[in-house]
Design a protein around this motif. Structure first.
Motif, PDB file in Angstrom:
ATOM      1  N   ASN A 137       0.875  -1.163   0.000  1.00 43.16           N
ATOM      2  CA  ASN A 137       0.000   0.000   0.000  1.00 43.16           C
ATOM      3  C   ASN A 137       0.915   1.216   0.000  1.00 43.16           C
ATOM      4  OD1 ASN A 137      -1.505   2.287   1.273  1.00 43.16           O
ATOM      5  ND2 ASN A 137      -3.175   0.801   1.111  1.00 43.16           N
TER       6      ASN A 137
ATOM      7  N   THR B 189       2.575   3.544   2.651  1.00 41.68           N
ATOM      8  CA  THR B 189       3.678   3.074   3.485  1.00 41.68           C
ATOM      9  C   THR B 189       4.980   3.845   3.223  1.00 41.68           C
ATOM     10  OG1 THR B 189       2.627   0.890   3.491  1.00 41.68           O
ATOM     11  CG2 THR B 189       4.946   0.971   4.132  1.00 41.68           C
TER      12      THR B 189
ATOM     13  N   ASP C   2      -8.560  -5.374   7.185  1.00 36.99           N
ATOM     14  CA  ASP C   2      -7.318  -4.710   7.590  1.00 36.99           C
ATOM     15  C   ASP C   2      -7.071  -5.055   9.058  1.00 36.99           C
ATOM     16  OD1 ASP C   2      -5.404  -2.901   8.617  1.00 36.99           O
ATOM     17  OD2 ASP C   2      -5.869  -1.441   7.051  1.00 36.99           O
TER      18      ASP C   2
ATOM     19  N   HIS D  38      -5.232  -6.492   4.393  1.00 33.91           N
ATOM     20  CA  HIS D  38      -4.224  -5.474   4.714  1.00 33.91           C
ATOM     21  C   HIS D  38      -3.515  -5.843   6.012  1.00 33.91           C
ATOM     22  CE1 HIS D  38      -6.825  -2.235   2.466  1.00 33.91           C
ATOM     23  NE2 HIS D  38      -6.456  -3.240   1.691  1.00 33.91           N
TER      24      HIS D  38
ATOM     25  N   GLU E 200       0.255  -2.065   4.808  1.00 26.82           N
ATOM     26  CA  GLU E 200      -0.231  -0.684   4.892  1.00 26.82           C
ATOM     27  C   GLU E 200       0.179  -0.104   6.233  1.00 26.82           C
ATOM     28  OE1 GLU E 200      -4.507  -0.230   5.073  1.00 26.82           O
ATOM     29  OE2 GLU E 200      -4.401   1.715   4.076  1.00 26.82           O
TER      30      GLU E 200
END
Ligand code: ZN
Length: 288
Positions: free
Chosen positions: A14, A17, A191, A217, A261
């Motif tokens: 992601n 980051t 996530d 995620h 992420e």
């Protein structure tokens, strides 16, 4: 469960980051140089480089999108505001389609105005109605564009300002209401930062199944967490049992990318971008 220890075939980055270090074109090149096969970029990063340039660079490097961040933010206190949100979500769907993303991630929004520090009302039920209506309207458009929508439940600490859908169960209830046929057009982004604590996590992942699990995620939950938004940990540095939850997700049929992420204003955003990507590769193999 897939063995991640030998390579990083299923790692996606992601791009938030390394957003503090590099613009998106550089991020794509740096990922390509490391054999990273997928990314998930944010709309502002794409806009800064230019949609067509990004699409071209993705084609030339062969990098694919595990998702596109993000649509959502549906609640508003006026009809015009709700319409503006729908228009913006249509644009997000179009961009995601241009970039051939696996899904458009939805951060659904909370109380209107709250993200800017000025909540316009206190009626979270009304906000949730806006969310449901907004997803329903966007889903119709997204279906025609062939772009799956992934509702990302956010940790309850964000209920006021970012997302009033806070558990996987709530997100899946919305999916069942709006896409009862489980067509693949509507699902969830799991996530770990947001859902690791949920006592119903395992059963809700099983309930989601392959058709609803559109994105996964990963990062870690640090103890203590010093900032609600920007103190996510690198996998292995916190208390989330990541391999166990990945096992649940894969048992339910998910076979896509594991997307790193990490928002980290005091640590990872201060390091060299190459060091961060190398750490993501290493921890993907050892701690995911
Ligand atoms: Zn996420």
């Amino acid at each position: 469960m897939r063995d991640f220890s030998a390579n990083h075939r299923w790692l996606s980055i992601n791009t938030a980051t390394v957003r503090a270090q590099w613009p998106l074109d550089r991020i794509i090149d740096e990922c390509a140089a490391r054999g990273i096969r997928a990314i998930s970029p944010w709309r502002d990063q794409v806009a800064a480089v230019g949609l067509d340039d990004v699409a071209k660079r993705l084609r030339s490097t062969g990098i694919e999108l595990s998702g596109y961040c993000r649509g959502g933010m549906f609640p508003a206190s006026t009809a015009e505001g709700r319409q503006r949100a729908l228009d913006d979500n249509r644009r997000a769907v179009d961009e995601a389609a241009t970039l051939n993303a696996a899904c458009l991630v939805l951060v659904v929004g909370g109380l209107p105005g709250a993200l800017a520090g000025a909540p316009e009302h206190r009626d979270i039920a009304a906000a949730r109605t806006d969310v449901r209506d907004g997803i329903a309207a966007t889903l119709e458009y997204a279906r025609s564009a062939g772009m799956p929508l992934a509702i990302e439940p956010l940790h309850p600490m964000y209920a006021a300002d970012r997302a009033c859908v806070n558990t996987l169960e709530h997100a899946l209830d919305l999916c069942d209401a709006l896409d009862p046929e489980r067509s693949g057009a509507l699902g969830v982004a799991v996530d770990l930062y947001h859902v690791w604590w949920d006592p119903k996590l395992q059963e809700q992942i099983a309930r989601a199944g392959k058709e609803r699990l559109l994105a996964f995620h990963v990062c870690d939950w640090l103890v203590p967490t010093r900032d609600m938004l920007n103190d996510r940990g690198m996998m292995g540095d916190g208390i989330i049992d990541i391999p166990r939850i990945r096992g649940w997700v894969e048992a339910a049929g998910f076979a896509g990318y594991s997307e790193v992420e990490i928002f980290s204003s005091e640590n990872w955003w201060r390091r060299d971008g190459g060091e961060v990507l190398d750490a993501c590769i290493e921890r993907h193999r050892s701690s995911v």
